[in-house]
Scaffold this active site. Sequence first.
Site, PDB file in Angstrom:
ATOM      1  N   GLU A 178       0.821  -1.221   0.000  1.00 12.59           N
ATOM      2  CA  GLU A 178       0.000   0.000   0.000  1.00 12.59           C
ATOM      3  C   GLU A 178       0.848   1.261   0.000  1.00 12.59           C
ATOM      4  OE1 GLU A 178      -2.915  -0.316   3.161  1.00 12.59           O
ATOM      5  OE2 GLU A 178      -4.195  -1.498   1.854  1.00 12.59           O
ATOM      6  N   GLU A 378      -5.918  -8.156  -1.177  1.00 16.27           N
ATOM      7  CA  GLU A 378      -6.618  -7.905   0.077  1.00 16.27           C
ATOM      8  C   GLU A 378      -8.041  -7.476  -0.237  1.00 16.27           C
ATOM      9  OE1 GLU A 378      -4.943  -5.227   3.010  1.00 16.27           O
ATOM     10  OE2 GLU A 378      -2.907  -5.895   2.553  1.00 16.27           O
TER      11      GLU A 378
HETATM   12  P1  P53 Z   1      -7.296  -2.669   9.380  1.00 18.79           P
HETATM   13  C1  P53 Z   1      -6.894   1.715   5.126  1.00 18.79           C
HETATM   14  C2  P53 Z   1      -7.463   1.639   3.865  1.00 18.79           C
HETATM   15  C3  P53 Z   1      -7.192   0.552   3.072  1.00 18.79           C
HETATM   16  C4  P53 Z   1      -6.330  -0.435   3.520  1.00 18.79           C
HETATM   17  O1  P53 Z   1      -7.021  -2.663   7.808  1.00 18.79           O
HETATM   18  C5  P53 Z   1      -5.718  -0.333   4.753  1.00 18.79           C
HETATM   19  C6  P53 Z   1      -6.024   0.716   5.564  1.00 18.79           C
HETATM   20  C7  P53 Z   1      -5.407   0.761   6.921  1.00 18.79           C
HETATM   21  O2  P53 Z   1      -6.235   1.103   7.968  1.00 18.79           O
HETATM   22  O3  P53 Z   1      -4.761  -1.215   5.210  1.00 18.79           O
HETATM   23  C8  P53 Z   1      -4.688  -2.540   4.746  1.00 18.79           C
HETATM   24  O4  P53 Z   1      -6.460  -3.745   9.938  1.00 18.79           O
HETATM   25  C9  P53 Z   1      -3.343  -3.113   5.162  1.00 18.79           C
HETATM   26  C10 P53 Z   1      -3.422  -4.218   6.176  1.00 18.79           C
HETATM   27  C11 P53 Z   1      -4.595  -3.960   7.090  1.00 18.79           C
HETATM   28  C12 P53 Z   1      -5.866  -4.047   6.258  1.00 18.79           C
HETATM   29  O5  P53 Z   1      -5.845  -3.125   5.187  1.00 18.79           O
HETATM   30  O6  P53 Z   1      -6.912  -1.310   9.828  1.00 18.79           O
HETATM   31  O7  P53 Z   1      -2.568  -3.527   4.066  1.00 18.79           O
HETATM   32  O8  P53 Z   1      -2.198  -4.317   6.849  1.00 18.79           O
HETATM   33  O9  P53 Z   1      -4.677  -4.818   8.177  1.00 18.79           O
HETATM   34  C13 P53 Z   1      -7.125  -3.829   7.059  1.00 18.79           C
HETATM   35  O10 P53 Z   1      -8.762  -2.959   9.520  1.00 18.79           O
END
Ligand code: P53
Length: 475
Positions: A178, A378
């Site tokens: 990211e 993801e």
């Molecule tokens: P958490 C924001 C927007 C899109 C992806 O996030 C993001 C975030 C971060 O807040 O992060 C990714 O755990 C990231 C992972 C993360 C996952 O999204 O905050 O690549 O490490 O855990 C989900 O709910």
Amino acid sequence: MDKNVFKDTFLWGGAVAAHQIEGGWDQGGKGVSIADVMTAGGNGIPREITKGVLPDNYYPNHEAIDFYHRYQEDVALLAELGISCFRTSIAWSRIYPKGDELEPNEEGLKFYDDLFDELLAHGIEPVITLSHFEMPYHLYEAYGGFKNKQLIDFFVRYAETVMTRYKDKVNYWMTFNEINNQADGQHDLHVWTNSAIRFEPGDNHEEIVYQAGLNELIASAKVVALGRRINPDFQIGCMMAYVPVYPYSCKPEDMMASIKVMDRRFFYSDVHARGELPNYMLTYWQDKQFQIDYTSEELEALKAGTVDYIGFSYYMSTVTTTQAEVDGYPIADFPAAKITSNPFVKASDWGWQIDPVGLRYTLNLVYERYNLPLFIVENGFGAYDKLEEDGTINDSYRIDYLSQHIEQMALAVTKDGVELMGYTPWGIIDIVSFGSGEMEKRYGLIHVDKDNQGQGTLTRRKKQSFYWYQQLIRK
Ligand code: P53
């Protein structure tokens, strides 16, 4: 939805990241990473970044779900789930504990040898991110993070070590997770985890974040070129967070704002995929009088190291507007543009707007922009789960979220001709949330018994969504 619309080679998988799953933060010679100094926040409560590891704080990543010690049990569960690939990352500080050493830490290398062997023995292909928010903390303290060009060489050395070591075990790589999440320079946590910049008084933060981001793009391109020499079969991609920003209305200024706001995020994949700095950004830097350093040799490196595919996360969409009467979160670009919510979609308990059609929209937008294979690395639904007395977890809302996104993915392939390599739902097993540090913001198809305070037996349990996904991807 007919899953046969996806090619036989389609990679159905699951995704995690080292710092959110492994624990063992000070074991096997591992150095302190930038994730090890992030405290637990909460829903709506930001995580704090402390000056080193302090004795009285709770740092949820220190133990995480103890995958470091339990990976055999977990890989067996993943094999039972039936996935064909597993996306995780290598913790840079296990390999180079401080980041600037000349020799790697053999114990760290051995850990990933064992993990990859275990996965391969179960027919699961590792998909590896080189840097997922976990660079050595020492690189912040001694060098000021990625604003410093020396980090390019440290990253390349680290990548060369692991790509050489695992050249016969890992085929799919991504460089920086990211990389574009630091784009608006306003979210301290993203700037920290992407670049670990040490700001000095009087610094223009936005300018320095661009410098750090460009240094990472250069480092990434060098690693792509290097990886091709190590093993010409490698598939090396970038990793982007795509959060499409729709115009709030068809008011021409709203339309324009959505492009300007999106360009700030697209900048990173534009460089990764096209190998040159886009004019819109050069013009922007000039207007702002930013002095961004780069040499002609570095520009050549960008050209020589364009990626093979675009890996990306997709969770939600958002909206921008220039209209005064709509409330929103102000952003710096395009006078008076702000981010606001979309009246047509619902949000999760963390305010993430659920928009499956936005995934098809994103797949189209990105495929048309780059004409490269895409890999959804993801996608998932962070939610509060209830562990019933009989030990079951009935997460039908997660099944709804995932199946609606998979349906849109199928449409992008069958109706729009998008080239899609695979799909790895995020947090395939419950892990520490990146943004909030919570355990109870759960994404997993496998439940882990641990709460926000770090209490629990760490027992793994299959959720309802486990059986649903197992059925869906069965060959
Ligand atoms: P958490 C924001 C927007 C899109 C992806 O996030 C993001 C975030 C971060 O807040 O992060 C990714 O755990 C990231 C992972 C993360 C996952 O999204 O905050 O690549 O490490 O855990 C989900 O709910």
